[in-house]
Design a protein around this motif. Sequence first.
Motif, mmCIF file in Angstrom:
data_model
loop_
_atom_site.group_PDB
_atom_site.id
_atom_site.type_symbol
_atom_site.label_atom_id
_atom_site.label_comp_id
_atom_site.label_asym_id
_atom_site.label_seq_id
_atom_site.Cartn_x
_atom_site.Cartn_y
_atom_site.Cartn_z
ATOM 1 N N ALA A 115 -20.898 29.473 14.020
ATOM 2 C CA ALA A 115 -21.752 28.439 13.425
ATOM 3 C C ALA A 115 -21.783 27.132 14.215
ATOM 4 O O ALA A 115 -22.843 26.506 14.316
ATOM 5 C CB ALA A 115 -21.344 28.178 11.979
ATOM 6 N N PRO A 116 -20.655 26.682 14.813
ATOM 7 C CA PRO A 116 -20.704 25.423 15.551
ATOM 8 C C PRO A 116 -21.574 25.459 16.824
ATOM 9 O O PRO A 116 -21.895 24.408 17.384
ATOM 10 C CB PRO A 116 -19.243 25.156 15.928
ATOM 11 C CG PRO A 116 -18.446 25.947 14.950
ATOM 12 C CD PRO A 116 -19.274 27.162 14.653
ATOM 13 N N VAL A 117 -21.950 26.654 17.279
ATOM 14 C CA VAL A 117 -22.768 26.768 18.489
ATOM 15 C C VAL A 117 -24.221 26.524 18.095
ATOM 16 O O VAL A 117 -24.790 27.286 17.305
ATOM 17 C CB VAL A 117 -22.606 28.161 19.141
ATOM 18 C CG1 VAL A 117 -23.508 28.290 20.357
ATOM 19 C CG2 VAL A 117 -21.154 28.412 19.513
ATOM 20 N N PRO A 118 -24.855 25.482 18.653
ATOM 21 C CA PRO A 118 -26.205 25.131 18.211
ATOM 22 C C PRO A 118 -27.299 26.125 18.648
ATOM 23 O O PRO A 118 -28.280 26.290 17.947
ATOM 24 C CB PRO A 118 -26.445 23.749 18.834
ATOM 25 C CG PRO A 118 -25.479 23.650 19.948
ATOM 26 C CD PRO A 118 -24.319 24.528 19.604
ATOM 27 N N ASP A 119 -27.131 26.766 19.787
ATOM 28 C CA ASP A 119 -28.178 27.639 20.309
ATOM 29 C C ASP A 119 -27.659 29.082 20.383
ATOM 30 O O ASP A 119 -27.096 29.496 21.392
ATOM 31 C CB ASP A 119 -28.637 27.142 21.687
ATOM 32 C CG ASP A 119 -29.858 27.873 22.208
ATOM 33 O OD1 ASP A 119 -30.200 28.955 21.672
ATOM 34 O OD2 ASP A 119 -30.472 27.370 23.166
ATOM 35 N N HIS A 120 -27.870 29.829 19.315
ATOM 36 C CA HIS A 120 -27.354 31.203 19.246
ATOM 37 C C HIS A 120 -28.050 32.130 20.246
ATOM 38 O O HIS A 120 -27.419 33.043 20.771
ATOM 39 C CB HIS A 120 -27.458 31.747 17.827
ATOM 40 C CG HIS A 120 -26.403 31.204 16.925
ATOM 41 N ND1 HIS A 120 -25.292 31.917 16.577
ATOM 42 C CD2 HIS A 120 -26.275 29.991 16.334
ATOM 43 C CE1 HIS A 120 -24.522 31.175 15.794
ATOM 44 N NE2 HIS A 120 -25.095 30.007 15.637
ATOM 45 N N LYS A 121 -29.336 31.886 20.505
ATOM 46 C CA LYS A 121 -30.037 32.723 21.490
ATOM 47 C C LYS A 121 -29.424 32.534 22.875
ATOM 48 O O LYS A 121 -29.238 33.501 23.611
ATOM 49 C CB LYS A 121 -31.529 32.407 21.513
ATOM 50 C CG LYS A 121 -32.262 32.956 20.316
ATOM 51 C CD LYS A 121 -33.750 32.712 20.412
ATOM 52 C CE LYS A 121 -34.428 33.265 19.167
ATOM 53 N NZ LYS A 121 -35.870 33.112 19.197
ATOM 54 N N ALA A 122 -29.098 31.301 23.234
ATOM 55 C CA ALA A 122 -28.466 31.035 24.536
ATOM 56 C C ALA A 122 -27.068 31.652 24.591
ATOM 57 O O ALA A 122 -26.666 32.194 25.624
ATOM 58 C CB ALA A 122 -28.406 29.526 24.801
ATOM 59 N N LEU A 123 -26.338 31.572 23.480
ATOM 60 C CA LEU A 123 -25.006 32.181 23.421
ATOM 61 C C LEU A 123 -25.106 33.688 23.641
ATOM 62 O O LEU A 123 -24.363 34.257 24.451
ATOM 63 C CB LEU A 123 -24.329 31.883 22.078
ATOM 64 C CG LEU A 123 -23.011 32.620 21.822
ATOM 65 C CD1 LEU A 123 -21.943 32.197 22.821
ATOM 66 C CD2 LEU A 123 -22.550 32.385 20.395
ATOM 67 N N LEU A 124 -26.021 34.343 22.930
ATOM 68 C CA LEU A 124 -26.191 35.786 23.087
ATOM 69 C C LEU A 124 -26.608 36.135 24.517
ATOM 70 O O LEU A 124 -26.103 37.109 25.091
ATOM 71 C CB LEU A 124 -27.214 36.320 22.087
ATOM 72 C CG LEU A 124 -26.753 36.355 20.634
ATOM 73 C CD1 LEU A 124 -27.902 36.772 19.721
ATOM 74 C CD2 LEU A 124 -25.559 37.254 20.447
ATOM 75 N N ALA A 125 -27.500 35.350 25.094
ATOM 76 C CA ALA A 125 -27.931 35.606 26.477
ATOM 77 C C ALA A 125 -26.748 35.485 27.434
ATOM 78 O O ALA A 125 -26.578 36.320 28.341
ATOM 79 C CB ALA A 125 -29.051 34.639 26.866
ATOM 80 N N ALA A 126 -25.930 34.467 27.247
ATOM 81 C CA ALA A 126 -24.755 34.277 28.106
ATOM 82 C C ALA A 126 -23.779 35.440 27.948
ATOM 83 O O ALA A 126 -23.248 35.954 28.932
ATOM 84 C CB ALA A 126 -24.069 32.946 27.799
ATOM 85 N N LEU A 127 -23.531 35.864 26.711
ATOM 86 C CA LEU A 127 -22.615 36.968 26.468
ATOM 87 C C LEU A 127 -23.145 38.274 27.068
ATOM 88 O O LEU A 127 -22.381 39.057 27.640
ATOM 89 C CB LEU A 127 -22.332 37.116 24.972
ATOM 90 C CG LEU A 127 -21.539 35.971 24.347
ATOM 91 C CD1 LEU A 127 -21.487 36.120 22.835
ATOM 92 C CD2 LEU A 127 -20.139 35.872 24.927
ATOM 93 N N HIS A 128 -24.444 38.498 26.953
ATOM 94 C CA HIS A 128 -25.033 39.708 27.574
ATOM 95 C C HIS A 128 -24.849 39.657 29.090
ATOM 96 O O HIS A 128 -24.485 40.660 29.707
ATOM 97 C CB HIS A 128 -26.518 39.818 27.242
ATOM 98 C CG HIS A 128 -26.801 40.395 25.884
ATOM 99 N ND1 HIS A 128 -26.538 41.698 25.563
ATOM 100 C CD2 HIS A 128 -27.296 39.825 24.765
ATOM 101 C CE1 HIS A 128 -26.874 41.921 24.306
ATOM 102 N NE2 HIS A 128 -27.321 40.800 23.797
ATOM 103 N N THR A 129 -25.074 38.498 29.676
ATOM 104 C CA THR A 129 -24.925 38.348 31.125
ATOM 105 C C THR A 129 -23.487 38.615 31.547
ATOM 106 O O THR A 129 -23.240 39.340 32.503
ATOM 107 C CB THR A 129 -25.353 36.928 31.577
ATOM 108 O OG1 THR A 129 -26.725 36.740 31.244
ATOM 109 C CG2 THR A 129 -25.153 36.745 33.070
ATOM 110 N N LEU A 130 -22.540 38.046 30.825
ATOM 111 C CA LEU A 130 -21.125 38.208 31.189
ATOM 112 C C LEU A 130 -20.617 39.606 30.915
ATOM 113 O O LEU A 130 -19.713 40.090 31.608
ATOM 114 C CB LEU A 130 -20.273 37.186 30.407
ATOM 115 C CG LEU A 130 -20.518 35.725 30.759
ATOM 116 C CD1 LEU A 130 -19.768 34.823 29.785
ATOM 117 C CD2 LEU A 130 -20.131 35.442 32.191
ATOM 118 N N GLY A 131 -21.184 40.282 29.930
ATOM 119 C CA GLY A 131 -20.718 41.611 29.553
ATOM 120 C C GLY A 131 -21.281 42.746 30.385
ATOM 121 O O GLY A 131 -20.882 43.889 30.227
#
Length: 143
Positions: free
Chosen positions: A126-142
């Motif tokens: 919840a504290p992360v303001p941009d969930h789409k950016a978070l998911l994109a970053a996690l997909h990239t790193l994974g």
Amino acid sequence: MADALEPQESPGLLLWRTTLSWQRLMTSTLKPLGLTHVQFVLLASTWWLNHVAGESPTQRRIADHANTDPMMTSQVLRTLTTKGFLTRNPDPTDSRAIRVTVTPVGAALAERAVKLVEQADNTFFAPVPDHKALLAALHTLGE
């Protein structure tokens, strides 16, 4: 060593700390259900493959789907079978393969566990303001 990062500037250390915090949350979320995190991942993966994808997956397919070690996957699936959450049967076309199906009790537990884990994830992230950016970053790193 003048170029050394401060701990709060180290992406690896921050990822490690975040991962540990998230794992603690997952452990406390799943403990009342009698599941470890890896048991949850494999039960939920099998449930998803059975009920959403319409597959009767092999143990190998489940390991690939969950991105887990095949030997460890086999051991955990045996444990889940002993608990009555899964059935494991020989593949009729490949004597080396085992097909896995979620039992009705396992399906009910998987659905309940997925809801609780999703609620915990929503709270944690919840504290992360941009969930789409978070998911994109996690997909990239994974990848």
